[in-house]
Design a protein around this motif. Sequence first.
Motif, PDB file in Angstrom:
ATOM      1  N   UNK A  93      11.515  -7.447  14.165  1.00  0.00           N
ATOM      2  CA  UNK A  93      11.365  -7.017  15.555  1.00  0.00           C
ATOM      3  C   UNK A  93      12.356  -7.746  16.452  1.00  0.00           C
ATOM      4  N   UNK A  94      12.542  -9.026  16.201  1.00  0.00           N
ATOM      5  CA  UNK A  94      13.495  -9.811  16.996  1.00  0.00           C
ATOM      6  C   UNK A  94      14.919  -9.356  16.730  1.00  0.00           C
ATOM      7  N   UNK A  95      15.238  -9.117  15.473  1.00  0.00           N
ATOM      8  CA  UNK A  95      16.595  -8.711  15.101  1.00  0.00           C
ATOM      9  C   UNK A  95      16.926  -7.314  15.617  1.00  0.00           C
ATOM     10  N   UNK A  96      16.006  -6.380  15.406  1.00  0.00           N
ATOM     11  CA  UNK A  96      16.266  -4.989  15.765  1.00  0.00           C
ATOM     12  C   UNK A  96      16.033  -4.710  17.245  1.00  0.00           C
ATOM     13  N   UNK A  97      15.130  -5.490  17.854  1.00  0.00           N
ATOM     14  CA  UNK A  97      14.763  -5.225  19.236  1.00  0.00           C
ATOM     15  C   UNK A  97      13.855  -4.019  19.386  1.00  0.00           C
ATOM     16  N   UNK A  98      13.334  -3.547  18.246  1.00  0.00           N
ATOM     17  CA  UNK A  98      12.488  -2.349  18.230  1.00  0.00           C
ATOM     18  C   UNK A  98      11.129  -2.672  17.619  1.00  0.00           C
ATOM     19  N   UNK A  99      10.199  -1.713  17.712  1.00  0.00           N
ATOM     20  CA  UNK A  99       8.867  -1.909  17.167  1.00  0.00           C
ATOM     21  C   UNK A  99       8.905  -1.872  15.633  1.00  0.00           C
ATOM     22  N   UNK A 100       8.141  -2.757  15.030  1.00  0.00           N
ATOM     23  CA  UNK A 100       8.070  -2.870  13.570  1.00  0.00           C
ATOM     24  C   UNK A 100       6.621  -2.691  13.136  1.00  0.00           C
ATOM     25  N   UNK A 115       1.513  -4.470  13.778  1.00  0.00           N
ATOM     26  CA  UNK A 115       2.589  -3.957  14.620  1.00  0.00           C
ATOM     27  C   UNK A 115       3.142  -5.101  15.454  1.00  0.00           C
ATOM     28  N   UNK A 116       4.466  -5.216  15.487  1.00  0.00           N
ATOM     29  CA  UNK A 116       5.110  -6.223  16.322  1.00  0.00           C
ATOM     30  C   UNK A 116       6.095  -5.502  17.232  1.00  0.00           C
ATOM     31  N   UNK A 117       5.937  -5.705  18.521  1.00  0.00           N
ATOM     32  CA  UNK A 117       6.812  -5.054  19.488  1.00  0.00           C
ATOM     33  C   UNK A 117       8.156  -5.761  19.574  1.00  0.00           C
ATOM     34  N   UNK A 118       9.225  -4.992  19.755  1.00  0.00           N
ATOM     35  CA  UNK A 118      10.534  -5.562  19.979  1.00  0.00           C
ATOM     36  C   UNK A 118      10.761  -5.819  21.456  1.00  0.00           C
ATOM     37  N   UNK A 201      13.307   3.804  10.038  1.00  0.00           N
ATOM     38  CA  UNK A 201      13.666   3.435   8.666  1.00  0.00           C
ATOM     39  C   UNK A 201      12.512   2.619   8.099  1.00  0.00           C
ATOM     40  N   UNK A 202      12.148   2.884   6.845  1.00  0.00           N
ATOM     41  CA  UNK A 202      11.003   2.221   6.215  1.00  0.00           C
ATOM     42  C   UNK A 202      11.334   1.833   4.782  1.00  0.00           C
ATOM     43  N   UNK A 203      10.648   0.815   4.284  1.00  0.00           N
ATOM     44  CA  UNK A 203      10.848   0.362   2.908  1.00  0.00           C
ATOM     45  C   UNK A 203       9.503   0.031   2.275  1.00  0.00           C
ATOM     46  N   UNK A 204       9.346   0.328   0.982  1.00  0.00           N
ATOM     47  CA  UNK A 204       8.073   0.051   0.302  1.00  0.00           C
ATOM     48  C   UNK A 204       7.905  -1.432  -0.022  1.00  0.00           C
ATOM     49  N   UNK A 205       6.650  -1.835  -0.139  1.00  0.00           N
ATOM     50  CA  UNK A 205       6.274  -3.182  -0.573  1.00  0.00           C
ATOM     51  C   UNK A 205       5.577  -3.052  -1.924  1.00  0.00           C
ATOM     52  N   UNK A 206       6.001  -3.861  -2.900  1.00  0.00           N
ATOM     53  CA  UNK A 206       5.445  -3.793  -4.247  1.00  0.00           C
ATOM     54  C   UNK A 206       4.550  -5.001  -4.540  1.00  0.00           C
ATOM     55  N   UNK A 218      10.967   0.099  10.907  1.00  0.00           N
ATOM     56  CA  UNK A 218      11.524  -0.153  12.231  1.00  0.00           C
ATOM     57  C   UNK A 218      11.667   1.215  12.890  1.00  0.00           C
ATOM     58  N   UNK A 219      11.142   1.360  14.097  1.00  0.00           N
ATOM     59  CA  UNK A 219      11.186   2.662  14.767  1.00  0.00           C
ATOM     60  C   UNK A 219      11.673   2.505  16.197  1.00  0.00           C
ATOM     61  N   UNK A 220      12.365   3.532  16.673  1.00  0.00           N
ATOM     62  CA  UNK A 220      12.849   3.490  18.041  1.00  0.00           C
ATOM     63  C   UNK A 220      13.467   4.813  18.435  1.00  0.00           C
ATOM     64  N   UNK A 221      13.825   4.944  19.698  1.00  0.00           N
ATOM     65  CA  UNK A 221      14.443   6.195  20.174  1.00  0.00           C
ATOM     66  C   UNK A 221      15.821   6.381  19.555  1.00  0.00           C
ATOM     67  N   UNK A 222      16.197   7.626  19.349  1.00  0.00           N
ATOM     68  CA  UNK A 222      17.449   7.926  18.664  1.00  0.00           C
ATOM     69  C   UNK A 222      18.668   7.387  19.416  1.00  0.00           C
TER      70      UNK A 222
END
Length: 254
Positions: A93-100, A115-118, A201-206, A218-222
């Motif tokens: 969240x800190x790196x991207x500045x977006x919601x995680x 959920x962590x807000x950016x 963008x999303x990634x699986x956890x095993x 990580x999600x955000x406006x286009x």
Amino acid sequence: MAQVQSVERTFSILEIVAQHPDGVSITALSKEMDLAKSTVHRLLGTLVARGYVQKDTNTGYYQLGVQCLVLASSLLNNLDIRTIAKDALQRLAKYAGEVVHLCIHDKNEVVYIDKVEGEQTLRMYSQIGKRAMMHCTGVGKALLSGFSEQAIDQLMKEKGLPSFTDTTITTKEELEQALLTIEKQGYAIDEQEHEDGIRCIAAPIFDHDGHVIAAISIAGPIERMTKERVEGDLTRAIMKESHDISAKLGYLNK
């Protein structure tokens, strides 16, 4: 803090024995530890009695015992995915500045469990405890990448593949192709498939058995989550954090 010699030696034996799945002789142990056979034998006797080491009656070699598995299983069964993933979510969240987000699947749906807000504000569907469809979200598709064909068929039977936007996946063929791509590249993209104007963008956890048990995104406006950024530094960032979380859960990426 001073170390207790006998305890240190005991753990050294366990670590060495663990490196020899076919077993190791007391002679080899004594040589590697630079200890007298009598000392190693005494320590092994205690470990055997407690079930942490077992002796092969045919070869005379020592192997890890069932009690080690009992301890490992207890640890793995009590790992809290939210606690383990918390630092990774905050870094992203800190790196991207977006919601995680951190999500799991339940009853063929995505459940947002953290959920962590950016730094940037974003109004979107998600909140902790909220549910969403799997076929149209980045985390959902990342989770589906671990599903069997039978499980996917069951998902389609129960939930269908309803359309939310013009880019939503609505056929089994499209979904199967998307999941093949995710499996190959290791991450999923939500290209405005659930909400117009939102890219993810999303990634699986095993887990330790190699099963997909969660996903991060990580999600955000286009306008901010451009394709170039998503496919560049954000891919590297989320893949690193997903690998680190999986490793903490005991997953060995071979």
